[in-house]
Scaffold this motif. Structure first.
Motif, PDB file in Angstrom:
ATOM      1  N   LEU A   1       0.824  -1.201   0.000  1.00 18.71           N
ATOM      2  CA  LEU A   1       0.000   0.000   0.000  1.00 18.71           C
ATOM      3  C   LEU A   1       0.862   1.256   0.000  1.00 18.71           C
ATOM      4  N   SER A   2       1.956   1.262   0.756  1.00 15.46           N
ATOM      5  CA  SER A   2       2.810   2.458   0.774  1.00 15.46           C
ATOM      6  C   SER A   2       3.542   2.609  -0.547  1.00 15.46           C
ATOM      7  N   ILE A   3       3.991   1.481  -1.090  1.00 14.71           N
ATOM      8  CA  ILE A   3       4.702   1.560  -2.368  1.00 14.71           C
ATOM      9  C   ILE A   3       3.791   2.157  -3.415  1.00 14.71           C
ATOM     10  N   GLU A   4       2.549   1.723  -3.384  1.00 15.15           N
ATOM     11  CA  GLU A   4       1.623   2.194  -4.383  1.00 15.15           C
ATOM     12  C   GLU A   4       1.454   3.706  -4.284  1.00 15.15           C
ATOM     13  N   GLU A   5       1.460   4.190  -3.051  1.00 15.36           N
ATOM     14  CA  GLU A   5       1.289   5.626  -2.868  1.00 15.36           C
ATOM     15  C   GLU A   5       2.510   6.421  -3.284  1.00 15.36           C
ATOM     16  N   THR A   6       3.658   5.905  -2.939  1.00 15.11           N
ATOM     17  CA  THR A   6       4.855   6.711  -3.181  1.00 15.11           C
ATOM     18  C   THR A   6       5.544   6.312  -4.482  1.00 15.11           C
ATOM     19  N   GLU A   7       5.075   5.224  -5.050  1.00 17.80           N
ATOM     20  CA  GLU A   7       5.683   4.673  -6.253  1.00 17.80           C
ATOM     21  C   GLU A   7       7.144   4.340  -6.082  1.00 17.80           C
ATOM     22  N   LYS A   8       7.512   4.132  -4.864  1.00 17.24           N
ATOM     23  CA  LYS A   8       8.886   3.702  -4.635  1.00 17.24           C
ATOM     24  C   LYS A   8       8.916   2.179  -4.662  1.00 17.24           C
ATOM     25  N   ILE A   9       9.776   1.634  -5.449  1.00 18.43           N
ATOM     26  CA  ILE A   9       9.919   0.191  -5.469  1.00 18.43           C
ATOM     27  C   ILE A   9      11.102  -0.164  -4.572  1.00 18.43           C
ATOM     28  N   THR A  10      10.909  -1.210  -3.805  1.00 15.60           N
ATOM     29  CA  THR A  10      11.957  -1.570  -2.859  1.00 15.60           C
ATOM     30  C   THR A  10      13.212  -2.061  -3.565  1.00 15.60           C
ATOM     31  N   ALA A  11      14.285  -1.988  -2.865  1.00 14.90           N
ATOM     32  CA  ALA A  11      15.541  -2.502  -3.403  1.00 14.90           C
ATOM     33  C   ALA A  11      15.458  -4.017  -3.511  1.00 14.90           C
ATOM     34  N   GLY A  12      16.557  -4.669  -3.571  1.00 11.33           N
ATOM     35  CA  GLY A  12      16.496  -6.107  -3.805  1.00 11.33           C
ATOM     36  C   GLY A  12      16.883  -6.942  -2.619  1.00 11.33           C
ATOM     37  N   ALA A  13      17.246  -8.146  -2.910  1.00  7.25           N
ATOM     38  CA  ALA A  13      17.665  -9.070  -1.880  1.00  7.25           C
ATOM     39  C   ALA A  13      19.101  -9.504  -2.162  1.00  7.25           C
ATOM     40  N   LYS A  14      19.747  -9.952  -1.110  1.00  7.69           N
ATOM     41  CA  LYS A  14      21.134 -10.405  -1.283  1.00  7.69           C
ATOM     42  C   LYS A  14      21.288 -11.848  -0.795  1.00  7.69           C
ATOM     43  N   ILE A  15      21.849 -12.645  -1.654  1.00  9.08           N
ATOM     44  CA  ILE A  15      22.099 -14.034  -1.291  1.00  9.08           C
ATOM     45  C   ILE A  15      23.596 -14.300  -1.352  1.00  9.08           C
ATOM     46  N   VAL A  16      24.117 -14.851  -0.282  1.00 12.24           N
ATOM     47  CA  VAL A  16      25.534 -15.195  -0.294  1.00 12.24           C
ATOM     48  C   VAL A  16      25.674 -16.709  -0.413  1.00 12.24           C
ATOM     49  N   MET A  17      26.446 -17.125  -1.407  1.00 18.24           N
ATOM     50  CA  MET A  17      26.687 -18.558  -1.614  1.00 18.24           C
ATOM     51  C   MET A  17      28.065 -18.931  -1.102  1.00 18.24           C
ATOM     52  N   VAL A  18      28.092 -19.878  -0.200  1.00 19.16           N
ATOM     53  CA  VAL A  18      29.379 -20.334   0.311  1.00 19.16           C
ATOM     54  C   VAL A  18      29.512 -21.840   0.189  1.00 19.16           C
ATOM     55  N   GLY A  19      30.722 -22.310   0.394  1.00 15.71           N
ATOM     56  CA  GLY A  19      31.019 -23.738   0.265  1.00 15.71           C
ATOM     57  C   GLY A  19      32.445 -23.845  -0.233  1.00 15.71           C
ATOM     58  N   ILE A  20      33.094 -24.970   0.028  1.00 14.09           N
ATOM     59  CA  ILE A  20      34.494 -25.084  -0.380  1.00 14.09           C
ATOM     60  C   ILE A  20      34.607 -25.104  -1.908  1.00 14.09           C
ATOM     61  N   ASP A  21      35.828 -24.952  -2.385  1.00 11.13           N
ATOM     62  CA  ASP A  21      36.076 -24.918  -3.828  1.00 11.13           C
ATOM     63  C   ASP A  21      35.573 -26.203  -4.489  1.00 11.13           C
ATOM     64  N   ASN A  22      35.131 -26.065  -5.692  1.00  6.15           N
ATOM     65  CA  ASN A  22      34.650 -27.193  -6.504  1.00  6.15           C
ATOM     66  C   ASN A  22      33.293 -27.767  -6.037  1.00  6.15           C
ATOM     67  N   ALA A  23      32.644 -27.098  -5.085  1.00  4.99           N
ATOM     68  CA  ALA A  23      31.351 -27.610  -4.601  1.00  4.99           C
ATOM     69  C   ALA A  23      30.268 -27.464  -5.674  1.00  4.99           C
ATOM     70  N   GLY A  24      30.416 -26.441  -6.513  1.00 14.33           N
ATOM     71  CA  GLY A  24      29.426 -26.259  -7.588  1.00 14.33           C
ATOM     72  C   GLY A  24      28.624 -24.969  -7.495  1.00 14.33           C
ATOM     73  N   LYS A  25      29.148 -23.987  -6.767  1.00 18.88           N
ATOM     74  CA  LYS A  25      28.408 -22.722  -6.595  1.00 18.88           C
ATOM     75  C   LYS A  25      28.215 -21.980  -7.920  1.00 18.88           C
ATOM     76  N   THR A  26      29.332 -21.809  -8.634  1.00 15.60           N
ATOM     77  CA  THR A  26      29.226 -21.091  -9.908  1.00 15.60           C
ATOM     78  C   THR A  26      28.338 -21.877 -10.870  1.00 15.60           C
ATOM     79  N   SER A  27      28.489 -23.179 -10.859  1.00 24.04           N
ATOM     80  CA  SER A  27      27.671 -24.027 -11.740  1.00 24.04           C
ATOM     81  C   SER A  27      26.185 -23.836 -11.475  1.00 24.04           C
ATOM     82  N   LEU A  28      25.823 -23.737 -10.216  1.00 24.32           N
ATOM     83  CA  LEU A  28      24.407 -23.586  -9.868  1.00 24.32           C
ATOM     84  C   LEU A  28      23.826 -22.315 -10.464  1.00 24.32           C
ATOM     85  N   SER A  29      24.571 -21.217 -10.323  1.00 23.24           N
ATOM     86  CA  SER A  29      23.986 -19.964 -10.809  1.00 23.24           C
ATOM     87  C   SER A  29      23.935 -19.959 -12.337  1.00 23.24           C
ATOM     88  N   ILE A  30      24.867 -20.637 -12.968  1.00 23.34           N
ATOM     89  CA  ILE A  30      24.819 -20.726 -14.433  1.00 23.34           C
ATOM     90  C   ILE A  30      23.665 -21.638 -14.876  1.00 23.34           C
TER      91      ILE A  30
END
Ligand SMILES: Nc1nc2c(ncn2[C@@H]2O[C@H](COP(=O)(O)OP(=O)(O)OP(=O)(O)O)[C@@H](O)[C@H]2O)c(=O)[nH]1
Ligand SMILES: [Mg+2]
Length: 407
Positions: free
Chosen positions: A79-108
């Motif tokens: 309701l407030s966004i609609e009034e002010t037309e401000k769209i909220t920022a985004g979200a942040k996800i941090v991916m961790v895990g040891i090397d070769n676990a497949g983090k980059t592969s997942l996002s691709i």
């Protein structure tokens, strides 16, 4: 404007102006008692709640179920966004895990549209990520900033020494573990403990997700593996207040495309505070279309944000069918419609329908499964678009995404 008010406000408030100054009591499902409680916390108006909920979330959560609070926050933000037309920022996800676990592969893999063989070629050529790698994916208008922390030993030290630099402001920490690399289970678990220790020390109340990755179809888990999974689940349950194995554990593999799409979609639906409203609206759409499964996918990220499934097993079928179908679409800029038949058991035929949709200047992909061949054959595309727009448009356009409470 009035549409949203009708959906979110009690009758007597619907015709009034200046919504953000309304008492939160105006929200549809809030009682006098609950209102007085919020008032005591100085969250008296829609505006107060939309802007300051974060500070008091824990206190409220002690008294009121989170689903309820989340729906009020989302409603007041919408309701407030609609009034002010401000769209909220985004979200942040941090991916961790040891090397070769497949983090980059997942996002691709999540974003990949072409054939599986092309995806494997891309993944084969991957090199270790050097430190922090940022990327952005767009999920129904919400910018999700993906921060991958390259897992080689030389980089890990810095994350652990300066955790505030990497983890503050995070909405989700996603830990990726390679289930096939038994020799490194201990190392991986140790790293998980180190990260939970530093984030707990910073008093970050971040929801955790764990991907048991490389759970390939032909790969069988042995006793040692299930044992370590058990210890990880125990450890997380004890040490991370937001971790719930029933909800936060996923088995993923780049060879099962639905597993990755399903896991990410599930995560993103959870971080949007409007999930309840979206679920309800999506169910309505499915019912009207006589669909056993209905999903609305983001054209850019592939994430399925609005989803309804009559049976759990239809979700994987639909996600896989989705990737299979978009693989064959050469020019994504042109309108498309794909229909194909799937035989599930001997008797049941599900017809899969995929098409693009546009509203509010953005592009989505709709997928549905139905056993009603008659309907599928005579599908009135304009009518379908109309139903979806009518039910889902508000939820999608006024994306009142919010993040989990973070300190
Ligand atoms: N069998 C199998 N292999 C996979 C899967 N996902 C990724 N891989 C392979 O795992 C290897 C490492 O993947 P990356 O994505 O580079 O690993 P990473 O976690 O980003 O590693 P760092 O950047 O060093 O932290 C690649 O050779 C991929 O082909 C999977 O689901 N199954
Ligand atoms: Mg990497």
């Amino acid at each position: 404007m009035s549409d949203l008010k009708n959906k979110l406000l009690k009758d007597e408030y619907r015709d009034e102006k200046d919504v953000s100054k309304f008492p939160v009591l105006a929200l549809l499902d809030i009682t006098e008692d609950e209102y007085n409680f919020l008032k005591g916390l100085q969250l008296e108006t829609i505006e107060n709640l939309a802007n300051n909920w974060n500070e008091h979330y824990d206190k409220i959560a002690k008294k009121i179920p989170k689903e309820r609070i989340n729906s009020w926050i989302a409603a007041s933000r919408l309701l407030s966004i609609e009034e002010t037309e401000k769209i909220t920022a985004g979200a942040k996800i941090v991916m961790v895990g040891i090397d070769n676990a497949g983090k980059t592969s997942l996002s691709i893999a999540l974003k990949h549209r072409g054939a599986l063989s092309q995806l494997f070629q891309k993944l084969y050529a991957l090199t270790p990520t050097r430190g922090l790698l940022r990327s952005k994916i767009e999920v129904f208008g919400m910018d999700v900033h993906l921060h991958e922390l390259g897992g080689q030993n030389i980089y890990r030290e810095d994350y652990l020494k300066n955790p505030q630099q990497y983890f503050v402001g995070t909405d989700i920490i996603l830990f990726v573990m390679d289930v096939q690399d038994k020799d490194r289970f201990e190392e991986s678990f140790e790293y998980l403990k180190q990260i939970t220790n530093v984030t707990n020390a910073l008093k970050l109340k971040v929801p955790w997700k764990i991907f048991f990755h490389k759970s390939d179809p032909e790969y069988e888990l042995d006793e040692k593996t299930t044992e370590i999974f058990g210890s990880i689940i125990d450890y997380m349950t004890k040490n991370c207040s937001y971790f719930d194995p029933a909800r936060d554990l996923f088995r993923t593999s780049v060879k099962i495309r639905s597993s990755i799409l399903g896991a990410f979609s599930h995560m993103f639906r959870k971080i949007s505070l409007i999930q309840e409203g979206v679920d309800e609206a999506t169910k309505n759409v499915a019912e009207q279309l006589k669909a056993d499964f209905f999903g609305l996918y983001d054209f850019r990220s592939n994430v399925c944000f609005a989803q309804f499934a009559l049976k759990e097993e239809l979700i994987d079928i639909a996600h896989n069918a989705y990737y299979e179908a978009i693989e064959t679409i050469v020019n994504m800029r042109e309108p498309f419609l794909r229909i194909r038949r799937y035989t599930l058991d001997e008797e049941v035929n599900e017809v899969f329908i995929l098409r693009d949709l546009r509203f509010g200047g953005d592009r989505y992909i709709m997928a549905m499964l139905t056993t009603d061949e008659e309907m599928a054959r005579n599908l009135d595309q304009d009518a379908v678009q109309e139903i979806i727009e009518e039910k889902l448009r508000d939820w999608i356009e006024f994306r009142g995404y919010a993040t989990f409470p973070i300190e």
